[in-house]
Scaffold this active site. Structure first.
Site, PDB file in Angstrom:
ATOM      1  N   ALA A  21       0.864  -1.183   0.000  1.00  0.00           N
ATOM      2  CA  ALA A  21       0.000   0.000   0.000  1.00  0.00           C
ATOM      3  C   ALA A  21       0.897   1.228   0.000  1.00  0.00           C
ATOM      4  O   ALA A  21       1.535   1.537   1.002  1.00  0.00           O
ATOM      5  CB  ALA A  21      -0.904  -0.011   1.230  1.00  0.00           C
ATOM      6  N   MET A  22       0.962   1.919  -1.126  1.00  0.00           N
ATOM      7  CA  MET A  22       1.883   3.044  -1.287  1.00  0.00           C
ATOM      8  C   MET A  22       1.128   4.369  -1.174  1.00  0.00           C
ATOM      9  O   MET A  22       0.267   4.669  -2.001  1.00  0.00           O
ATOM     10  CB  MET A  22       2.611   2.936  -2.624  1.00  0.00           C
ATOM     11  CG  MET A  22       3.445   1.662  -2.754  1.00  0.00           C
ATOM     12  SD  MET A  22       4.340   1.540  -4.328  1.00  0.00           S
ATOM     13  CE  MET A  22       5.546   2.870  -4.128  1.00  0.00           C
ATOM     14  N   GLY A  51       3.508   0.671   5.411  1.00  0.00           N
ATOM     15  CA  GLY A  51       4.616   1.379   6.045  1.00  0.00           C
ATOM     16  C   GLY A  51       4.348   1.781   7.475  1.00  0.00           C
ATOM     17  O   GLY A  51       5.022   2.677   7.997  1.00  0.00           O
ATOM     18  N   CYS A  98     -10.258   4.652   8.705  1.00  0.00           N
ATOM     19  CA  CYS A  98      -9.650   4.412   7.390  1.00  0.00           C
ATOM     20  C   CYS A  98      -8.941   3.062   7.366  1.00  0.00           C
ATOM     21  O   CYS A  98      -9.100   2.277   6.430  1.00  0.00           O
ATOM     22  CB  CYS A  98      -8.673   5.536   7.065  1.00  0.00           C
ATOM     23  SG  CYS A  98      -7.918   5.407   5.431  1.00  0.00           S
ATOM     24  N   CYS A 107      -5.778  13.537   7.024  1.00  0.00           N
ATOM     25  CA  CYS A 107      -5.207  13.823   5.709  1.00  0.00           C
ATOM     26  C   CYS A 107      -6.155  14.596   4.804  1.00  0.00           C
ATOM     27  O   CYS A 107      -5.713  15.326   3.917  1.00  0.00           O
ATOM     28  CB  CYS A 107      -4.794  12.518   5.037  1.00  0.00           C
ATOM     29  SG  CYS A 107      -6.177  11.389   4.705  1.00  0.00           S
TER      30      CYS A 107
END
Length: 391
Positions: free
Chosen positions: A20-21, A138, A114, A210
């Site tokens: 997942a980038m 990450g 999320c 975000c």
């Protein structure tokens, strides 16, 4: 049986891993490390929103500029890369509930929602459809084989600990997820990014919320739930009206700055009376609590709930992401979880999370967590509050 570095059977080249980038340095390094080890890596970015100014501000996540950054990293690493449009799903699962929660006078944590829905549920399904053996992210948290399953533990870099935001991860998801940065400090991650020639090596870290342009969450809520901007009274705990406010969305329990009244007394937001559009304020001691009640608890401990001890379990509890876990007792009676905070706490707001660990140390195991419905104040404080609410 031979297991590779991700605890998957066989050599790395036999394992496909979806990464997942987000376009940040952490997920980019995860993709780079796995590629370097020989895994069959596929990069995916979920386009979650496009909020005008938010798409290019420092600290935004999963928007326009971040997608371009992730794409460049994928090109550098020579891995396949896809962008999936999840804007509608993100609004439905994260943004709308966030606004509704604030309108109810709560202090929500959208990152948990999320992870719980879009990232670890929807993306996990996509990864499996692509034939992936694991989904890697990450996040700074450790995932370790624990008996027949995997368990979550706090990371090596305690200052980057993200376990607070991952308490709602289900056991099925934990078994499929991998977190390669759990044993690395952030400084080393940036060094690796530079060694790999990644353009995001010095990129700013993403912010918690975000999708909020310029950090003004009240603007987003006002558009989605305009009733939360209705004006009302600012009322002292003694019943005196001190002034007017321009909407409860501008306040949260425990807030001191920006209340909008000056009395010569240090005042804090004690309670948000949503039904009557009132902000109740008072001295700090009115916020002190030792007991919390929770909803939507995700239990990851070894004890089955039907065999939960009749008295309590000694745990360490964390009610803010930036604080270490502190000694507590966890109770489960008649389907309800409650927590006794042995050292007490202040400024606990409904909607916040309370996360449990088996101990307070840096390597503690995550036992689950839930959302705070309410806290129990001192008898005097509760009586004073009830008098104001019923006037």
């Amino acid at each position: 049986m031979f297991l590779n570095s991700l605890d998957l059977p066989g050599p790395p080249e036999n394992s496909r891993v979806v990464v997942a980038m987000s376009g940040g340095v952490d997920s980019s390094v995860v993709a780079g490390l796995l590629k370097r080890e020989g895994y069959d890596v596929v990069g995916i970015t979920l386009q979650l929103y496009d909020h005008g100014a938010a798409t290019h501000r420092a600290g935004a996540c999963c928007a326009g500029q971040d997608i371009e950054d992730a794409r460049r990293v994928a090109e550098t690493l020579r891995i396949p890369y896809y962008v999936l449009d999840y804007e509608s799903r993100f609004r439905e699962a994260v943004i709308d509930p966030f606004a509704e929660s604030y309108a109810r006078g709560e202090t929500p944590i959208p990152c948990v929602a999320c992870n719980q829905t879009v990232k670890f549920a929807d993306l996990l399904v996509t990864a499996r459809e692509l034939g992936a053996d694991a989904l890697a992210t990450g996040h700074y948290i450790r995932s370790v084989s624990y008996g027949t399953h995997r368990a979550l533990f706090r990371p090596l870099d305690s200052e980057r600990d993200q376990s607070y935001f991952l308490f709602a991860t289900t056991q099925e998801q934990i078994d499929y997820l991998r977190f390669p940065l759990g044993n690395l400090p952030k400084a080393r991650v940036r060094e690796i990014a530079k060694e790999m020639g990644l353009t995001v090596a010095d990129k700013h870290d993403s912010q918690d919320i975000c999708f909020v342009p310029q950090g003004k969450y009240s603007d987003v809520i006002a558009k989605l739930r305009p009733e939360a901007s209705n004006p009302g009274d600012i009322v002292h705990i003694n019943g005196q009206i001190l002034g007017q406010h321009s909407g409860i969305i501008n306040y949260t329990v425990g807030q001191r700055r920006g209340i909008g009244v000056a009395t010569g007394e240090a005042l804090y937001v004690i309670f948000l009376d949503v039904e009557n559009a009132r902000v109740i304020v008072g001295p700090r001691e009115m916020l002190e609590t030792h007991k919390l009640f929770l909803r939507d608890v995700n239990w990851l401990g070894d004890e089955r709930l039907e065999n939960f001890p009749s008295d309590c379990i000694d745990v360490a509890a964390k009610i803010r992401s930036t604080r270490p876990p502190r000694p507590a007792r966890l109770y489960y009676k008649e389907g309800i979880f409650s927590v006794d905070l042995l050292e007490g706490e202040s400024s606990v707001a409904p909607g916040q999370a309370c996360v449990f660990y088996n101990e307070s140390g840096d390597g503690a195991r995550v036992l689950g967590g839930g959302f705070i419905t309410h806290s129990e104040r001192s008898t005097d404080a509760e009586e004073r509050l009830q008098r104001v609410l019923h006037n």
